[in-house]
Design a protein around this motif. Structure first.
Motif, PDB file in Angstrom:
ATOM      1  N   ILE A 161       0.834  -1.183   0.000  1.00 21.65           N
ATOM      2  CA  ILE A 161       0.000   0.000   0.000  1.00 21.65           C
ATOM      3  C   ILE A 161       0.883   1.253   0.000  1.00 21.65           C
ATOM      4  O   ILE A 161       0.609   2.200  -0.734  1.00 21.65           O
ATOM      5  CB  ILE A 161      -0.969  -0.019   1.201  1.00 21.65           C
ATOM      6  N   SER A 208      -9.316  -0.696  10.850  1.00 19.62           N
ATOM      7  CA  SER A 208      -8.286  -0.477   9.833  1.00 19.62           C
ATOM      8  C   SER A 208      -6.940  -0.295  10.517  1.00 19.62           C
ATOM      9  O   SER A 208      -6.852   0.258  11.618  1.00 19.62           O
ATOM     10  CB  SER A 208      -8.615   0.758   8.978  1.00 19.62           C
ATOM     11  N   ALA A 220      -5.355   2.588   0.560  1.00 20.50           N
ATOM     12  CA  ALA A 220      -5.996   1.551   1.374  1.00 20.50           C
ATOM     13  C   ALA A 220      -7.511   1.652   1.292  1.00 20.50           C
ATOM     14  O   ALA A 220      -8.195   0.625   1.155  1.00 20.50           O
ATOM     15  CB  ALA A 220      -5.536   1.668   2.825  1.00 20.50           C
TER      16      ALA A 220
END
Length: 88
Positions: free
Chosen positions: A1, A40, A16
């Protein structure tokens, strides 16, 4: 990412979010139920560090020479049982 964000000149959190949305669309298309919780990584770094420190302290992980934290397969007696491969 992080690498993708650098390549696209975008913040990692934006990259993301894009992929999270794509996965959620795939799940919905396949008929899966929505999860109850969707934490997250970007918003839980302190908790992740704390948990990782506990895992290392308990002997279930170790810090490699390059700084990466790796699971200690020796700490799990059943490791390899599914693959029927010895630890060695």
């Amino acid at each position: 990412i992080i690498k993708r964000g650098q390549e696209e000149n975008k913040p990692a959190a934006e990259v993301a979010k894009f992929y999270t949305t794509e996965v959620e669309l795939d799940y919905a298309a396949s008929g899966m139920l929505k999860p109850d919780h969707t934490p997250s990584v970007t918003t839980h770094i302190p908790e992740i560090i704390g948990i990782t420190e506990k895992i290392i302290k308990n002997g279930n992980a170790y810090v490699a020479s390059d700084g990466e934290v790796l699971f200690s397969v020796e700490s799990f007696k059943g490791y390899g049982a599914l693959s029927r491969k010895p630890l060695e």
